[in-house]
Design a protein around this motif. Sequence first.
Motif, PDB file in Angstrom:
ATOM      1  N   SER A  53      35.160  -4.735 -11.455  1.00  0.00           N
ATOM      2  CA  SER A  53      34.544  -4.274 -12.673  1.00  0.00           C
ATOM      3  C   SER A  53      33.434  -5.258 -13.191  1.00  0.00           C
ATOM      4  O   SER A  53      33.840  -6.525 -12.680  1.00  0.00           O
ATOM      5  CB  SER A  53      35.349  -3.721 -13.936  1.00  0.00           C
ATOM      6  N   PRO A  54      32.295  -5.279 -13.443  1.00  0.00           N
ATOM      7  CA  PRO A  54      31.233  -6.202 -13.782  1.00  0.00           C
ATOM      8  C   PRO A  54      31.817  -7.260 -14.576  1.00  0.00           C
ATOM      9  O   PRO A  54      31.423  -8.361 -14.416  1.00  0.00           O
ATOM     10  CB  PRO A  54      30.219  -5.216 -14.649  1.00  0.00           C
ATOM     11  N   ASP A  55      32.673  -6.979 -15.636  1.00  0.00           N
ATOM     12  CA  ASP A  55      33.281  -8.227 -16.329  1.00  0.00           C
ATOM     13  C   ASP A  55      34.443  -8.787 -15.777  1.00  0.00           C
ATOM     14  O   ASP A  55      34.999  -9.608 -16.553  1.00  0.00           O
ATOM     15  CB  ASP A  55      33.682  -7.558 -17.697  1.00  0.00           C
ATOM     16  N   THR A  58      38.816  -5.638 -14.464  1.00  0.00           N
ATOM     17  CA  THR A  58      39.616  -4.498 -13.469  1.00  0.00           C
ATOM     18  C   THR A  58      39.269  -4.304 -12.076  1.00  0.00           C
ATOM     19  O   THR A  58      38.045  -4.539 -11.912  1.00  0.00           O
ATOM     20  CB  THR A  58      39.330  -3.160 -14.293  1.00  0.00           C
ATOM     21  N   TYR A  60      39.435  -1.714  -9.056  1.00  0.00           N
ATOM     22  CA  TYR A  60      39.642  -0.580  -8.656  1.00  0.00           C
ATOM     23  C   TYR A  60      39.801  -0.595  -7.261  1.00  0.00           C
ATOM     24  O   TYR A  60      38.709  -0.836  -6.465  1.00  0.00           O
ATOM     25  CB  TYR A  60      38.533   0.400  -9.115  1.00  0.00           C
ATOM     26  N   ILE A  96      30.673   0.273  -8.566  1.00  0.00           N
ATOM     27  CA  ILE A  96      31.002   0.742  -9.787  1.00  0.00           C
ATOM     28  C   ILE A  96      29.568   0.533 -10.558  1.00  0.00           C
ATOM     29  O   ILE A  96      28.562  -0.475 -10.311  1.00  0.00           O
ATOM     30  CB  ILE A  96      32.025  -0.353 -10.431  1.00  0.00           C
ATOM     31  N   SER A  97      29.285   1.203 -11.708  1.00  0.00           N
ATOM     32  CA  SER A  97      27.837   0.964 -12.678  1.00  0.00           C
ATOM     33  C   SER A  97      28.101  -0.429 -13.180  1.00  0.00           C
ATOM     34  O   SER A  97      28.791  -0.874 -13.400  1.00  0.00           O
ATOM     35  CB  SER A  97      27.640   2.154 -13.525  1.00  0.00           C
ATOM     36  N   ASP A  99      27.540  -1.099 -16.029  1.00  0.00           N
ATOM     37  CA  ASP A  99      28.117  -1.097 -17.378  1.00  0.00           C
ATOM     38  C   ASP A  99      29.826  -1.000 -17.307  1.00  0.00           C
ATOM     39  O   ASP A  99      30.540  -0.929 -18.044  1.00  0.00           O
ATOM     40  CB  ASP A  99      27.587  -0.111 -18.417  1.00  0.00           C
ATOM     41  N   GLY A 100      30.197  -0.614 -15.898  1.00  0.00           N
ATOM     42  CA  GLY A 100      31.542  -0.538 -15.740  1.00  0.00           C
ATOM     43  C   GLY A 100      32.244   0.719 -16.281  1.00  0.00           C
ATOM     44  O   GLY A 100      33.273   0.945 -15.963  1.00  0.00           O
ATOM     45  N   ARG A 101      31.398   1.838 -16.437  1.00  0.00           N
ATOM     46  CA  ARG A 101      31.810   3.089 -17.013  1.00  0.00           C
ATOM     47  C   ARG A 101      31.851   4.251 -16.043  1.00  0.00           C
ATOM     48  O   ARG A 101      32.578   5.057 -16.334  1.00  0.00           O
ATOM     49  CB  ARG A 101      31.103   3.627 -18.182  1.00  0.00           C
ATOM     50  N   LEU A 103      32.868   4.733 -11.900  1.00  0.00           N
ATOM     51  CA  LEU A 103      33.135   4.322 -10.393  1.00  0.00           C
ATOM     52  C   LEU A 103      32.914   5.681  -9.676  1.00  0.00           C
ATOM     53  O   LEU A 103      33.459   6.682  -9.785  1.00  0.00           O
ATOM     54  CB  LEU A 103      34.778   4.125 -10.260  1.00  0.00           C
ATOM     55  N   THR A 134      35.779   5.655 -15.925  1.00  0.00           N
ATOM     56  CA  THR A 134      36.650   4.760 -15.936  1.00  0.00           C
ATOM     57  C   THR A 134      37.390   4.434 -17.215  1.00  0.00           C
ATOM     58  O   THR A 134      38.406   4.144 -17.505  1.00  0.00           O
ATOM     59  CB  THR A 134      36.101   3.157 -15.634  1.00  0.00           C
TER      60      THR A 134
END
Length: 186
Positions: A53-55, A58, A60, A96-97, A99-101, A103, A134
């Motif tokens: 994930s971008p942050d 997580t 995946y 993944i986008s 903003d992480g929202r 996948l 997500t």
Amino acid sequence: MSARSSCAPTARTPTSPPRPAWSTWPPPPPPTSLTTVRTFTEGHGAGGSAVLSPDGSTLYGIGGSDSDYIVDTATDTVTSGFHFAPGHGSLRAPVISPDGRRLYVVSQSSGIMGPGTPFPPGPYYSSVILSYDTEAGALVPAEAAYPPSVGLTATLSLGPDGHTLYLAGDISPTVGVRAGLDIITR
């Protein structure tokens, strides 16, 4: 003058080149500066790709049917034993986008075209890009995209706008194998 022959091995001289590293068996152990925290080997299937994930919180992972996984990177807790896209074929190429929202994964399926179809007989591949929410932990069927030409997927990339998908791979072998690129804007 008599010739002497010997079957004894000759000694290495200082001018002999060193043996290449690849010629040593067994190979040397891995560097000790790396530590394996956990090895995850659950499930089955031909998958094996993951995206962070971008942050960074997580991971995946696509592992095959019923062996996809999500890793909480703060605790290395693994949630497994499920499939991101029940009822869909082999998954690959997760992205993944920003903003992480969302996948995005590609569902790959294949079949054989027989006589009487509009295509020449032979193998046929098709891809569909699936969107996984997500936060809700579910597919978003309304956001599925059906690429017009690429059948056998190699990679999926997402543009920095978070809306443009680039799907690269091979166009179905039934029309002759050749590289293809589909650009899909949402």
